[in-house]
Motif scaffolding. Structure first.
Motif, mmCIF file in Angstrom:
data_model
loop_
_atom_site.group_PDB
_atom_site.id
_atom_site.type_symbol
_atom_site.label_atom_id
_atom_site.label_comp_id
_atom_site.label_asym_id
_atom_site.label_seq_id
_atom_site.Cartn_x
_atom_site.Cartn_y
_atom_site.Cartn_z
ATOM 1 N N GLU A 339 0.674 -1.204 0.028
ATOM 2 C CA GLU A 339 0.263 0.149 0.410
ATOM 3 C C GLU A 339 0.646 1.339 0.215
ATOM 4 O O GLU A 339 0.745 2.240 -0.493
ATOM 5 C CB GLU A 339 -0.685 0.247 1.284
ATOM 6 C CG GLU A 339 -1.845 1.093 1.115
ATOM 7 C CD GLU A 339 -3.439 1.165 2.316
ATOM 8 O OE1 GLU A 339 -3.745 1.984 2.230
ATOM 9 O OE2 GLU A 339 -2.990 0.228 3.018
ATOM 10 N N SER A 343 0.510 4.159 -2.835
ATOM 11 C CA SER A 343 0.032 5.236 -2.631
ATOM 12 C C SER A 343 0.957 6.231 -3.188
ATOM 13 O O SER A 343 0.940 8.156 -3.371
ATOM 14 C CB SER A 343 0.503 5.262 -1.267
ATOM 15 O OG SER A 343 1.974 5.753 -0.112
ATOM 16 N N GLU A 400 -3.865 -5.726 -3.761
ATOM 17 C CA GLU A 400 -3.047 -4.779 -4.085
ATOM 18 C C GLU A 400 -3.841 -4.119 -5.100
ATOM 19 O O GLU A 400 -4.109 -2.648 -5.223
ATOM 20 C CB GLU A 400 -2.323 -4.827 -4.795
ATOM 21 C CG GLU A 400 -0.971 -6.028 -3.915
ATOM 22 C CD GLU A 400 -0.065 -5.947 -5.390
ATOM 23 O OE1 GLU A 400 0.589 -5.577 -6.157
ATOM 24 O OE2 GLU A 400 1.220 -7.511 -4.304
ATOM 25 N N TYR A 403 -6.378 -1.424 -3.166
ATOM 26 C CA TYR A 403 -4.801 -0.360 -2.665
ATOM 27 C C TYR A 403 -4.622 0.993 -3.496
ATOM 28 O O TYR A 403 -5.332 1.807 -4.372
ATOM 29 C CB TYR A 403 -3.793 -0.630 -2.195
ATOM 30 C CG TYR A 403 -3.271 -1.256 -1.290
ATOM 31 C CD1 TYR A 403 -4.628 -1.846 0.037
ATOM 32 C CD2 TYR A 403 -2.297 -2.325 -1.058
ATOM 33 C CE1 TYR A 403 -4.616 -1.815 1.006
ATOM 34 C CE2 TYR A 403 -2.540 -3.156 0.418
ATOM 35 C CZ TYR A 403 -2.948 -2.567 1.307
ATOM 36 O OH TYR A 403 -3.143 -3.752 2.261
ATOM 37 N N LYS A 406 -8.961 2.891 -4.026
ATOM 38 C CA LYS A 406 -8.635 3.456 -3.183
ATOM 39 C C LYS A 406 -8.062 4.597 -3.642
ATOM 40 O O LYS A 406 -8.672 5.627 -3.223
ATOM 41 C CB LYS A 406 -8.060 2.777 -1.887
ATOM 42 C CG LYS A 406 -8.094 3.576 -0.923
ATOM 43 C CD LYS A 406 -7.115 3.366 0.638
ATOM 44 C CE LYS A 406 -6.748 3.890 1.389
ATOM 45 N NZ LYS A 406 -6.074 3.806 2.914
#
Length: 562
Positions: A339, A343, A400, A403, A406
């Motif tokens: 993550e 990110s 994954e 993530y 998101k």
């Protein structure tokens, strides 16, 4: 009466600054929208060599009218792992050259002093009028962008005219000559003033433009202008330094290199200038013009780049010393390594350039799609082999993909609030839908992992005929989704047609296999427990192809709207 005139002039000067800054912002925004689509191509040259990186940095900064904004974007790219520090050095050097374009635009007003018809301020009201008319009444997105560009240029020159007119009556006042005499005799004071003003305005281009306006009225001495300009270049680093807070060590080093480069240039030229002014005091007290400031600004940045270019790797090493490695470096409070890595791909600094940010988002959607493709391909093997190891891998990849979903969703929401063209807004909206559909496809892969787990726990094995039928359907689903990702990436209409055709074939084949399997169940050739799992697998595969078709339909909509 004198007090009222003074207050009126102050208001006029403040209004002039406001129009100048707003005009520069509108002009930069218009230029970015017009040429922004080509910026991703320019950034592609960064992987080749530092010299090309300098050219790219100069071109991008000339478009967006701010070296600070370019460096912030560079910090974002470095933080996201899209650019190395060596590449970043070249872009930063080029950014300092590109930012001089604004000074030359401002100088046009003085170049045309010989004839009023040659002065840009003469045409400024006309440009504003044409630009406003086009922006308000044109239905074409590109025409509106050109109108916005015209309004920006017009307001920029009108703002300069306002500032110049408000100062003109007071050019003989002792306060100006005394102030610039003090600044000119004290290099450190001049540099500090340049840093502070630029840091407040968040733009060296804007602060240099204001200095040129004062110079056009004959109140700025050469020594004061030189030292203030050097400070303005250092002040342009403030935005990037602030922006680097909370980023990776590498991104902090990129911002640090920008500061090192500009401080080194200021020290070099500041020392040379101080010595020259001591030897030739007549040059020091000479009233400098706006054009001469542009010449010095350009000469300073080109010379600094030429001198520092061979030492680019040394700048990288020095930044490493100033920003040392930390044993327990954390960017965000994210415990999961995957993550944390994902990110970093969505750095908000890139949002400052919407065209680049849109392309970045599209590329990340493609990455998410490829990850989901891998997941369903592994799921096909897991079902055939009853492999717990592959089931575990599916769960990891699904996490994954979640993530990606998101961070992409959050990023696209922010991006949709930026200054985008209608075409870009449509693309961003379609990327939203693509993220949802890709995430759903990966969810179906997870469903298949659950079914495989059930198969393992209950020792369920399909017949060879059943496995062959599943393989046949699976191959079509994988091909359908692969072509959907290709369509999303390239806009290839042939890929879109392939998705439509294969999705129809999947629907027909799924129905055929379902009927065959129900017949086997009716004939007692298959255990009911096995049959339920088999039918669930068919259903999940059919739904995958539906989501693949959704992705292709969005691309088709974009093509149709052009």
């Amino acid at each position: 009466m004198f007090i009222m005139n003074g207050i009126g002039s102050l208001f006029e000067f403040a209004g002039g600054i406001g129009m100048f800054l707003y005009g520069m912002n509108r002009m930069a925004d218009g230029m970015q929208k017009s040429a922004g689509g080509k910026m991703k191509s320019l950034l592609g040259y960064l992987t080749r060599n530092r010299f090309l990186a300098i050219l790219v940095g100069a071109l991008i900064t000339a478009i967006i009218q701010s070296s600070g904004a370019t460096t912030v974007m560079v910090v974002g790219f470095v933080n996201a792992g899209l650019m190395t520090l060596v590449q970043a050095v070249g872009v930063i050097m080029g950014a300092n050259i590109g930012t001089t374009i604004t000074a030359w635009i401002v100088s046009l007003g003085q170049i045309g002093d010989a004839a009023k018809a040659l002065q840009p301020s003469f045409y400024a009201p006309l440009l504003i009028g044409i630009g406003a008319f086009v922006s308000l009444f044109s239905k074409k997105d590109r025409s509106k962008t050109v109108g916005e560009l015209f309004v920006g240029i017009g307001l920029l020159f009108e703002g300069l005219e306002f500032m110049s007119a408000s100062i003109a009556p007071y050019t003989d006042a002792p306060i100006f000559s005394n102030a610039f005499k003090i600044v000119g005799s004290n290099p450190f004071l001049g540099i500090i003033i340049g840093i502070v003003v630029t840091a407040i305005l968040q733009s060296s281009s804007a602060s240099v433009g204001i200095l040129q306006t004062l110079a056009m009225n004959g109140v700025v001495t050469t020594n004061a202008a030189i030292f203030i300009t050097l400070g303005q270049n250092i002040g342009s680093c403030v935005t990037a330094l602030i922006s680097s807070a909370g980023t990776t060590r590498t991104a902090k080093r990129a911002a640090c290199m920008h500061l090192l480069f500009n401080v080194a240039g200021a020290l070099l030229f500041g020392t040379a200038g101080f010595i020259l002014f001591c030897i030739r005091p007549d040059i020091a007290v000479h009233n400098i013009t706006g054009v001469e400031i542009s010449i010095f600004h350009t000469f300073f940045n080109i010379t600094c780049t030429a001198v520092m270019f061979p030492f680019a790797k040394l700048l990288v090493k020095l930044s490493g010393i100033i920003v040392p490695e930390k044993r327990t470096e954390q960017i965000e409070e994210i415990s999961d390594k995957e993550e944390l890595e994902i990110s970093r791909h969505f750095d908000d600094r890139i949002l400052g350039q919407p065209s680049v940010a849109v392309e970045r988002a599209k590329n990340e959607v493609i990455n998410m799609g490829r990850l989901a493709y891998d997941n369903i391909e592994i799921a096909s093997r897991a079902v055939r082999e009853n492999s717990q190891e592959l089931v575990d891998r599916i769960y990891e990849l699904e996490k994954e993909v979640d993530y990606y979903s998101k961070y992409l969703t959050s990023y696209l929401i922010k991006l949709n609030n930026q200054s985008l063209s209608d075409k870009q807004h449509l693309l961003v909206n379609d990327l939203f839908h693509a993220v949802i559909d890709i995430e759903r496809i990966s969810d179906h892969a997870e469903n298949l992992a659950d079914l495989t787990k059930y198969k393992i726990e209950h020792d369920i094995v399909f017949s060879q005929r059943g496995q062959d039928e599943l393989r046949q359907l699976w191959d079509k689903v994988l091909c359908c989704f692969d072509r959907a990702v290709v369509a999303r990436e390239t806009g290839d209409e042939a890929a879109i047609r392939d998705v439509y055709r294969i999705e129809d074939e999947v629907d027909d084949l799924e129905e055929e296999l379902r009927d065959k399997h129900i017949k086997r169940l009716s004939d007692g050739k298959c255990l009911p427990s096995n049959g339920v799992v088999f039918l669930d697998i068919l259903s999940n595969l059919e739904r995958m192809s539906d989501h693949a078709k959704n992705v292709a339909e969005c691309v088709q909509e974009e093509i149709s709207s052009n």
